[in-house]
Design a protein around this motif. Structure first.
Motif: not given
Length: 304
Positions: A154, A158, A162, A227-228, A231, A234-235
């Motif tokens: 990440f 990133a 993000a 997409i971000h 992301l 998930v983070a």
């Protein structure tokens, strides 16, 4: 406390410059040195909790009701140390992302200087958390290997919203629980001081992260936004599920297997986590980062 930072005159200033300047001024007026502000010398008093009991992963369970007062206090001390260790892990990710974002930018700009100020804050916070965990007589709790490698990935990929969105998620969750801990007289005094320092200084970091997230999203297309958003979610899942290491239960003298089962099913703790993120979820909704795929991970992490 430090003296106010001299203003640099520029021919044209952007809103981002003004925000960074206000944050720099605030930092100059209200910052702390944990090495001198925190009482590191007084021995640990085991009559205190390490965190507000209501924030324990076992609070409200049948197992919690069976524990002695001493066992409950030992558990919250280990849990507080685990949260601190997770904080160090993510602050190291944060620092690398910010350094990469500022690489080769104009060092005379206020935004550049604020970024370095924030990184300096995070360095002090990490040392403070490390010393705090050691004083709580806890081992070095580390995230699961998978989480470590996901964090490594990440921080490498990133960028923009993000990076700053994930920074905001981690800081917002910690902020709410630490505001409770710093006011709670049941919590050991040196931990309350640590939490107070972190809350005061992270309030500036959260302001910057929100503004940077909005700024980057202003030029983000629909695909990039989706997409971000995924992301970031998930983070958030990895960060939140890494906060309390499974070994805290055994190190507090409890049955680890039973504690894990009851913590996983603990509706009270899930409710506390959701309440801590209500403001965060409102922000993510307002900037278009709370998409359906992202919701899946926030729900899995009990953040919504």
């Amino acid at each position: 406390m430090t003296a106010s930072i001299p203003r640099q005159e520029t021919t044209s200033r952007t809103p981002e410059d003004d925000i960074a300047r206000r944050l720099l001024d605030s930092s100059a007026q209200l910052s702390y040195d944990p090495l001198t502000e925190v009482d590191w010398e007084t021995p640990l008093d085991k009559d205190f909790h390490g965190a507000s009991p209501e924030w324990s992963t076992l609070y409200g369970t049948a197992y919690w009701n069976e524990l002695t007062d001493a066992q409950r206090k030992a558990l919250t001390r280990q849990e507080a140390a685990s949260v601190a260790s997770t904080g160090i892990w993510f602050e190291m990710i944060l620092q690398q992302m910010m350094l990469r974002d500022m690489y080769a930018k104009d060092p005379t700009e206020d935004a550049f200087q604020w970024a370095l100020t924030e990184i300096a804050d995070e360095c002090r916070h990490s040392i403070m958390f490390a010393r705090g965990a050691k004083k709580l007589r806890a081992p070095a709790y580390r995230p699961h290997r998978v989480a470590i490698e996901l964090g490594r990935f990440f921080k490498t990929v990133a960028f923009g919203e993000a990076a700053y969105g994930a920074i905001l998620v981690a800081e917002e969750v910690l902020d709410v629980m630490q505001r409770d801990w710093m006011r709670d007289e049941r919590v050991v005094p040196f931990v309350r001081t640590i939490n107070n320092i972190h809350v005061v200084e992270e309030s500036r970091h959260m302001k910057f992260a929100r503004d940077e997230t909005r700024r980057h999203l202003a030029r983000a297309g629909r695909v990039r936004r989706h997409i971000h958003s995924l992301l970031i979610s998930v983070a958030a899942y990895v960060i939140v599920t890494s906060m309390v290491n499974r070994k805290v239960y055994a190190n507090a003298g409890l049955d680890e297997a039973r504690a894990l089962r009851e913590a996983k099913a603990n509706e009270h703790h899930k409710s506390m986590m959701r309440s801590s993120c209500s403001g965060l979820m409102e922000f993510l909704t307002s900037v278009g980062l709370l998409t359906k795929p992202a919701l899946f991970f926030y729900k899995r992490a009990n953040l919504i």
